[in-house]
Design a protein around this motif. Sequence first.
Motif, PDB file in Angstrom:
ATOM      1  N   CYS A 216     -28.128 -23.111  21.360  1.00  0.00           N
ATOM      2  CA  CYS A 216     -27.259 -23.333  20.197  1.00  0.00           C
ATOM      3  C   CYS A 216     -28.080 -23.718  18.964  1.00  0.00           C
ATOM      4  O   CYS A 216     -27.774 -23.283  17.843  1.00  0.00           O
ATOM      5  CB  CYS A 216     -26.240 -24.422  20.503  1.00  0.00           C
ATOM      6  N   ALA A 217     -29.122 -24.529  19.176  1.00  0.00           N
ATOM      7  CA  ALA A 217     -29.961 -24.923  18.052  1.00  0.00           C
ATOM      8  C   ALA A 217     -30.653 -23.716  17.427  1.00  0.00           C
ATOM      9  O   ALA A 217     -30.739 -23.598  16.198  1.00  0.00           O
ATOM     10  CB  ALA A 217     -30.996 -25.953  18.511  1.00  0.00           C
ATOM     11  N   ARG A 218     -31.129 -22.803  18.272  1.00  0.00           N
ATOM     12  CA  ARG A 218     -31.818 -21.625  17.734  1.00  0.00           C
ATOM     13  C   ARG A 218     -30.838 -20.622  17.137  1.00  0.00           C
ATOM     14  O   ARG A 218     -31.139 -19.949  16.157  1.00  0.00           O
ATOM     15  CB  ARG A 218     -32.660 -20.971  18.839  1.00  0.00           C
ATOM     16  N   LEU A 219     -29.644 -20.508  17.695  1.00  0.00           N
ATOM     17  CA  LEU A 219     -28.631 -19.645  17.094  1.00  0.00           C
ATOM     18  C   LEU A 219     -28.213 -20.162  15.726  1.00  0.00           C
ATOM     19  O   LEU A 219     -27.818 -19.379  14.849  1.00  0.00           O
ATOM     20  CB  LEU A 219     -27.408 -19.541  18.012  1.00  0.00           C
ATOM     21  N   SER A 220     -28.304 -21.463  15.532  1.00  0.00           N
ATOM     22  CA  SER A 220     -27.945 -22.032  14.229  1.00  0.00           C
ATOM     23  C   SER A 220     -28.893 -21.570  13.129  1.00  0.00           C
ATOM     24  O   SER A 220     -28.560 -21.654  11.943  1.00  0.00           O
ATOM     25  CB  SER A 220     -27.938 -23.564  14.307  1.00  0.00           C
ATOM     26  N   TRP A 221     -30.070 -21.085  13.496  1.00  0.00           N
ATOM     27  CA  TRP A 221     -31.004 -20.564  12.497  1.00  0.00           C
ATOM     28  C   TRP A 221     -30.473 -19.291  11.836  1.00  0.00           C
ATOM     29  O   TRP A 221     -30.977 -18.876  10.803  1.00  0.00           O
ATOM     30  CB  TRP A 221     -32.362 -20.283  13.150  1.00  0.00           C
ATOM     31  N   LEU A 222     -29.479 -18.684  12.462  1.00  0.00           N
ATOM     32  CA  LEU A 222     -28.861 -17.488  11.875  1.00  0.00           C
ATOM     33  C   LEU A 222     -27.780 -17.868  10.865  1.00  0.00           C
ATOM     34  O   LEU A 222     -27.169 -16.979  10.262  1.00  0.00           O
ATOM     35  CB  LEU A 222     -28.251 -16.616  12.976  1.00  0.00           C
ATOM     36  N   THR A 223     -27.544 -19.162  10.714  1.00  0.00           N
ATOM     37  CA  THR A 223     -26.528 -19.647   9.786  1.00  0.00           C
ATOM     38  C   THR A 223     -27.212 -20.448   8.672  1.00  0.00           C
ATOM     39  O   THR A 223     -28.417 -20.759   8.754  1.00  0.00           O
ATOM     40  CB  THR A 223     -25.519 -20.551  10.514  1.00  0.00           C
TER      41      THR A 223
END
Length: 360
Positions: free
Chosen positions: A225-232
């Motif tokens: 989830c932390a790394r997916l947040s980099w797409l936001t």
Amino acid sequence: MTRVRMLIWLGTALGVVMLSASLVWLVAPELSPYAARPNPAPIHHLFKSAALGQMAASVLQACIGAAGSAVGLAALFGRRGMTPILSGIAVTIGMVCAVGLTGLRSLAVAGYTLAYSLPLVIIVLLALMMRTLAKRVLTALVGLAAVSFLVLGLTTLRSLYLDFAVDLVDVRFITPLVLMLFAGIWFLIGASFLYRTPGTIGRFVLRHRIAITVVAACCSLPYVCARLSWLTPWPLFGDPRDFDDPASTFVNGLILGAAMLTGGILTLGLVLPWGFRVPRWFGRFGGKPVPVSLAVIPALTVSILFTAAGLDSFLLAGEPSTGLAIARLTTALVFPFWLWGPLLALATWGYALHRRTEKL
């Protein structure tokens, strides 16, 4: 030759290699991979001097290498073979190696190796799905061409893979991989004899194996989830724009996130149907039972690695000299390997027990 006997041969050979290498590093410390670095071996935390920590790591490697060689030879050529006492010693050797020498450094090496190998793994799986040799070869060639085009065509990927290729011939990169393999083999050798009488704990694990496995798989979610947040616009656990090379940091983070997600999915395989029988659409292997060792050996090795890394993260958090206790504790929550490791070991035990009950 049985699978366990083959593992004993391999564990004995690795023990000789580790003993020989450690003796060289004691004589020539400048060649040692245990020199002070950002993520030293866990045993370093017991010593204030980097030189003493480096020597202690080499001595510990020599001891477990000698112990592994001795136990292996006793099991291979002794009159009684592997006994309960030797099994307990084998488990101890694996745990001491993992807790004393692997830690976060080995976890990082394993993570990068898995992350950068994922494209090749996917290509191999796609090729195996094909039913004819011609289709397999064609799929492999097309896949390799596509990956090569992406890596060579994108500057960021090319730089990352070139750095990874250089690391593959570095003793500081290879040593953690050997240590992980050694620890996993000896833990598995001992566990293969001890799990035959599961007892009360084993029955509890077998009964609740699905819940244990699901919780273990969920341990991958914080980092994913932390790394997916980099797409936001709201990045968590670091911001790629704060680094010297934001593009490489961004791509690297997403690659590692994909590796972590893969680990969670593979953990779920210990209870999902495809972890017991190969899906029918998977080429000529479809419908066949998954070999127990194919699931148990990697899972147990990874569980030991995760547990050791989790303990190492808490040791680092407790070092007042670093001034980074809060950051380290945050890392321990984002990377809950201290929980994932033991749960994965229990889930693997439940998987092995369940597969055994299926045969009875």
